[in-house]
Enzyme design. Structure first.
Site, PDB file in Angstrom:
ATOM      1  N   CYS A 193       0.837  -1.210   0.000  1.00 23.95           N
ATOM      2  CA  CYS A 193       0.000   0.000   0.000  1.00 23.95           C
ATOM      3  C   CYS A 193       0.875   1.266   0.000  1.00 23.95           C
ATOM      4  CB  CYS A 193      -0.972  -0.023   1.169  1.00 23.95           C
ATOM      5  SG  CYS A 193      -2.331   1.152   0.997  1.00 23.95           S
TER       6      CYS A 193
ATOM      7  N   HIS B  97      -3.462  -5.306  -0.074  1.00 21.40           N
ATOM      8  CA  HIS B  97      -3.029  -5.807   1.234  1.00 21.40           C
ATOM      9  C   HIS B  97      -3.089  -7.338   1.234  1.00 21.40           C
ATOM     10  CE1 HIS B  97      -2.925  -2.006   3.640  1.00 21.40           C
ATOM     11  NE2 HIS B  97      -3.722  -1.599   2.670  1.00 21.40           N
TER      12      HIS B  97
ATOM     13  N   GLU C 153      -1.992  -9.416   3.259  1.00 18.09           N
ATOM     14  CA  GLU C 153      -2.119 -10.006   4.601  1.00 18.09           C
ATOM     15  C   GLU C 153      -3.558 -10.362   4.952  1.00 18.09           C
ATOM     16  OE1 GLU C 153      -1.927  -5.447   5.419  1.00 18.09           O
ATOM     17  OE2 GLU C 153      -1.211  -6.895   3.937  1.00 18.09           O
TER      18      GLU C 153
END
Length: 603
Positions: A401, A529, A531
């Site tokens: 990001c 993202h 994750e």
């Protein structure tokens, strides 16, 4: 539909999130579809406008919902896809009731907390519990509901009253209440104290809810005498009291609970209809193997995280978990080192040289570096310096990001020689705005106006890259986003001609999603993202590549078609006896990711 309500007592941050997820895990192991709901008593509509220091990270769902980070635990443990309505807040409930009142739905009646607010809560739970959350599209059969905060908090009273009524609406056989409480062990006496739990349960019962299960959190295990004492004063059978001490991994909790016959009790209490638990034991084997693998990690890998919110580890909860997923999969114990980005800036050398040199020492010692997301201009120059150091010194690097954007800024300044290149988020009048805002996502409102949720990224056909190989050679992938700024299209050709390859773009081929440098062990940055979609059994590819590059094994891994080198066999037998020894050292806060409800949360 069956419901399990998880409440908390004594302190917040006692472990409700992971324990609620573990209830779902052991039920799902029986082949029963499970969903989850998290209730947050704050008035905010969602978690999107929270400071990371206030509430930890904001977890983003596939539909773009910005929610409490406990929903990340639910998705990771249960391998499901939740929706924005799976996170209930006081703000959402009141907004719905007020909207209905404005439409005249209440036919001129006086709108009150009881029954209108409490009915809205009950209706919301029943509605959301029916929404499919698995790829098979089946309607869930069990809904796990976590009530945030602690019993007695004034802001959660309406929800407690709603569930007091709800137990009569759905009938007793269809709802089970599990109360999670802390049982402290003061050093001065050395014995476990049950009085806080007694008081908490007494208050819960006084509000009309009687716990069927008491989950006792403690630093160390306690014996039957403590259970008997809690049983006597809390009106719960000793068999319905489970002590969960600090464990070595959060993924050990469902294994621990299953070993202590929790699924058998839930099957009887809720009439789940499970005839044989052989399949459950078989399905839980993957969790036991995961725990065994974590116990036998022999080698470390040091990952530096150059962030803006390093004062609170929960601000990067999903990031840390994703690193551990990848490390567990590859056989490495991940050691994270947080570096405050602003300490890497040259101005810091004048004002605080000790912090400056210590930050750079930690950066140089690390084996790989992550520059994660964030908002605002504080620390951005430090992130840019970290990107430059990784690029020039061949250090494995992953930008996420804002980390993606700072990598672009750094390359524009130091390779393309675009002096003063910057993001308009930090410097509106910059001479070279290589990062600009997306007009359609800048409406003047702060909440829910970013580019949010799952989006498709397409790999460019003319590029064969490490990151595409890590994704299995797919032509396109889907990942979750949360950003308001993007790479300025006017500078893309200039940057690509100098070697900054934008290898992934959005479906319109207008927004840059992934960049990668040639002639570098691993220099990858992504606008999304990764994750958020990492799972304990299925780690996210960018993190796998980062750790392999740190250990100089990425090239071999890719050459073998994403296959790992054979791992030495351990002496683990996967027997029930092994599970008796599953006690390690994990702090109470690690068992729960939500610690912002009460100022008394000090553990």
């Amino acid at each position: 539909m069956k419901y399990i309500l998880v409440t908390g007592g004594v302190i917040s941050g006692v472990g409700k999130g992971v324990i609620a997820s573990s209830f779902g895990t052991i039920i799902k192991s029986c082949g029963i579809e499970v969903t989850s709901i998290k209730i947050d008593p704050y008035i905010n509509l969602d978690a999107g406008t929270f400071s990371p220091y206030e509430h930890g990270e904001v977890y983003v769902l596939s539909d773009g919902g910005e929610v409490d980070l406990d929903l990340g635990n639910y998705e990771r443990f249960l391998d499901i896809t939740l929706h924005r309505d799976n996170n209930i807040t006081t703000g959402k409930i009141y907004q719905n009731v007020i909207d209905r009142e404005r439409r005249g739905d209440y036919l001129g009646k006086t709108v009150q907390v009881v029954p209108h607010i409490t009915n809205e809560i009950q209706d919301w739970v029943e509605r959301v519990a029916q929404i499919p959350v698995s790829d098979n599209g089946k309607t869930p059969e069990v809904c796990i509901i976590e009530l945030g905060g602690t019993i007695g908090d004034i802001e959660s009273m309406a929800f407690v009253e709603a569930f007091r009524q709800f137990q009569f609406r759905v009938k007793r056989d269809n709802i089970c209440v599990a109360h999670v409480s802390l049982v402290p062990q003061p050093r001065s006496t050395g014995e476990h104290k049950t009085k806080p739990t007694q008081s908490s349960v007494r208050e819960l019962r006084g509000l009309g809810l009687s716990p069927d299960i008491i989950v006792c959190r403690s630093e160390k295990p306690f014996g039957q005498s403590v259970k008997d004492k809690i049983s006597n004063f809390c009106h719960v059978n000793p068999e319905q009291i489970i002590s969960i001490p600090d464990l070595s991994s959060i993924y050990e909790v469902p294994v621990f609970m299953e070993h202590h016959s929790m699924i058998e009790y839930l099957n009887e209490r809720l009439n789940l209809g499970v005839q044989s638990f052989d399949q459950s034991r078989q399905n839980m084997r993957k969790w036991r193997k995961l725990v065994e693998r974590i116990y036998h990690l022999k080698y470390d890998v040091c990952v530096a995280i150059v962030g803006k919110y390093t004062g609170l580890e929960d601000a990067y909860a999903s990031l840390i978990k994703s690193l551990k997923h990848a490390g567990n999969h590859l056989g490495y114990k991940v050691q994270t080192q947080f570096i405050e980005a602003s300490n890497l800036e040259k101005d810091k050398l004048l004002t605080d040289p000790v912090s400056y040199h210590e930050a750079w020492r930690q950066l140089c010692k690390s084996e790989c570096i992550i520059v994660p997301g964030g908002f605002g201009k504080r620390g951005v120059e430090g992130k840019i310096e970290a990107c430059r150091w990784c690029r020039e010194n061949g250090k494995p690097f992953l930008g996420i990001c804002l980390g993606f954007q700072t990598a672009v800024i750094e390359f524009a300044r130091n390779v393309a020689n675009l002096e003063g290149a910057h993001s308009t988020e930090c410097v509106e009048s910059t001479q070279h705005p290589v990062i600009i805002d997306m007009p359609e996502h800048n409406t003047g409102m702060m909440g829910g106006t970013m580019r949010l949720g799952k989006r498709t990224t397409i790999f460019k056909k003319d590029y064969e890259t490490k990151i595409r190989q890590l994704y299995g050679g797919e032509s396109q992938i889907e990942e979750r986003h949360r950003h308001r700024f993007e790479v300025n299209p006017e500078y893309i050709d200039t940057l690509e001609k100098l070697g900054l390859r934008f290898v992934g773009v959005d479906v319109e081929k207008e927004r840059m999603e992934i960049l990668e440098l040639d002639n570098h062990p691993y220099y990858v940055a992504v606008q999304f993202h990764p994750e958020y979609l990492s799972r304990p059994m299925a780690p996210s590819p960018p993190f796998v590549g980062l750790i392999l590059a740190a250990k100089e094994k990425l090239k071999s891994y890719l050459a073998k078609g994403l296959k790992l080198s054979p791992q030495p066999q351990s002496d683990y037998t996967d027997s029930d006896d092994d599970l008796d020894n599953l006690t390690g050292k994990l702090t109470i806060n690690d068992l729960d990711s939500s610690s912002a409800y009460s100022s008394s949360s000090v553990l």
